[in-house]
Scaffold this motif. Structure first.
Motif, PDB file in Angstrom:
ATOM      1  N   ALA A   7      -3.335   2.371  -2.782  1.00 47.91           N
ATOM      2  CA  ALA A   7      -2.768   3.593  -2.210  1.00 47.91           C
ATOM      3  C   ALA A   7      -3.698   4.160  -1.153  1.00 47.91           C
ATOM      4  O   ALA A   7      -4.921   3.977  -1.210  1.00 47.91           O
ATOM      5  N   VAL A   8      -3.096   4.864  -0.204  1.00 42.19           N
ATOM      6  CA  VAL A   8      -3.829   5.681   0.764  1.00 42.19           C
ATOM      7  C   VAL A   8      -3.356   7.118   0.571  1.00 42.19           C
ATOM      8  O   VAL A   8      -2.144   7.380   0.551  1.00 42.19           O
ATOM      9  N   GLN A  35      -7.723   4.725  -1.184  1.00 41.51           N
ATOM     10  CA  GLN A  35      -8.482   5.094   0.009  1.00 41.51           C
ATOM     11  C   GLN A  35      -8.019   6.465   0.486  1.00 41.51           C
ATOM     12  O   GLN A  35      -6.858   6.840   0.290  1.00 41.51           O
ATOM     13  N   GLU A  36      -8.919   7.176   1.134  1.00 41.14           N
ATOM     14  CA  GLU A  36      -8.567   8.472   1.711  1.00 41.14           C
ATOM     15  C   GLU A  36      -8.532   8.370   3.228  1.00 41.14           C
ATOM     16  O   GLU A  36      -9.306   7.632   3.829  1.00 41.14           O
ATOM     17  N   SER A  37      -7.606   9.106   3.857  1.00 40.48           N
ATOM     18  CA  SER A  37      -7.487   9.127   5.307  1.00 40.48           C
ATOM     19  C   SER A  37      -6.968  10.483   5.738  1.00 40.48           C
ATOM     20  O   SER A  37      -6.167  11.101   5.030  1.00 40.48           O
ATOM     21  N   VAL A  88       0.855  -1.182   0.000  1.00 39.22           N
ATOM     22  CA  VAL A  88       0.000   0.000   0.000  1.00 39.22           C
ATOM     23  C   VAL A  88       0.892   1.234   0.000  1.00 39.22           C
ATOM     24  O   VAL A  88       1.746   1.391   0.877  1.00 39.22           O
ATOM     25  N   TRP A  89       0.705   2.088  -0.981  1.00 36.31           N
ATOM     26  CA  TRP A  89       1.480   3.324  -1.096  1.00 36.31           C
ATOM     27  C   TRP A  89       0.822   4.415  -0.262  1.00 36.31           C
ATOM     28  O   TRP A  89      -0.390   4.605  -0.331  1.00 36.31           O
ATOM     29  N   LEU A  90       1.632   5.138   0.502  1.00 39.47           N
ATOM     30  CA  LEU A  90       1.134   6.273   1.277  1.00 39.47           C
ATOM     31  C   LEU A  90       1.551   7.564   0.581  1.00 39.47           C
ATOM     32  O   LEU A  90       2.739   7.877   0.493  1.00 39.47           O
ATOM     33  N   PHE A  91       0.562   8.292   0.083  1.00 38.46           N
ATOM     34  CA  PHE A  91       0.814   9.550  -0.622  1.00 38.46           C
ATOM     35  C   PHE A  91       0.298  10.720   0.207  1.00 38.46           C
ATOM     36  O   PHE A  91      -0.873  10.738   0.606  1.00 38.46           O
TER      37      PHE A  91
END
Length: 273
Positions: A232-233, A252-254, A206-209
């Protein structure tokens, strides 16, 4: 499941430590390089006239660090009990922590509440907008793209928040001004970084952008790479839109707080099994 942390090197390493402490496997793959501007004359001039501004808005922790690095003890406006109207404005908790590390007094600092639905320029304006009166000057401390940066095409998206903020200042009758405190650029992908990125495109990582520029730089460094099987998140709707446009199959958004990111990653981990 690995988390690929794409922030600049220093922040990426801290996020790797924080995520690892929460039981997640995390690895740093910085997709943005940051460094000082070649000519600091504008920043030094801003320090000399800092008391002329009702507020100084910092777009990121890097904006804080490089802005204060250029201060030769000219005007400790934010520190101590100096009688001045100037306040420090932070777009989120990371920027606020950077200001506190530099010695800014908490009572001189404004930021969105930690439980705000978004932690960005729009949320900050809800807090500081009433402080801006007609004729007030507001300084916006930002970064800029290095010459030839792969992210040049993302300028519009990258600067959307700060430009939106500047427009709100003008609508309130204020006078926004910009100063560039640091430069951003695309990384040089070595064979190890390239191999990691290609693996993470298909192996369930999972990529964190936290930046649209990171998404653009990744696409530029690996032209032709399919991201249809990648996840990705993203920490803001604009960043999520950039990841979807780049072809990421799941986005996904966080909110950009550690507890909420950890919860998002663990939920994705569970649903993958």
């Amino acid at each position: 499941m690995r988390v690929i942390v794409t922030r600049p090197q220093r922040e990426a390493q801290q996020w790797v430590l924080d995520l690892s402490a929460q039981g997640l496997q995390a690895v740093a793959l910085p997709l943005i390089e940051v460094g000082p501007v070649h000519d600091t004359a504008d920043v030094v001039r801003a320090w000399q006239h800092l008391g002329d501004y009702v507020g100084v808005m910092f777009v990121s922790g890097n904006a804080v660090d490089y802005f204060f690095r250029s201060n030769s003890a000219l005007a400790p406006v934010f520190i101590g009990s100096i009688a001045t109207k100037t306040r420090a404005w932070a777009t989120g908790p990371g920027t606020a922590r950077a200001l506190l590390r530099q010695g800014v007094a908490p009572e001189r600092l404004d930021a969105p509440p930690v439980d705000a639905s978004q932690l960005d320029s729009e949320a900050l304006w809800q807090v500081v907008g009433p402080q801006v009166q007609p004729g007030d000057r507001v300084l916006i401390v930002r970064g800029g793209d290095s010459l030839g940066s792969a992210a040049a095409s993302s300028n519009a998206a990258q600067g959307a928040g700060r430009d939106w903020f500047a427009n709100r200042v003008m609508q309130a009758g204020g006078r926004p001004e910009f100063v560039m405190a640091y430069q951003r650029g695309a990384p040089e992908f070595g064979s190890q970084a390239r191999e990691l990125a290609q693996q993470a495109a298909t192996d369930g990582s999972v990529w964190l952008f936290s930046s649209t520029q990171a998404v653009v730089n990744l696409s530029t460094c690996l032209p032709g790479q399919s991201w249809a099987g990648a996840r990705a998140v993203a920490t803001h709707p604009r960043i999520a839109a950039a990841a979807r446009q780049a072809g990421f199959g799941v986005v996904q958004e966080s909110r950009p707080t550690l507890p909420e990111l950890v919860a998002c990653f663990k939920l994705m981990q569970q649903t993958a099994h």
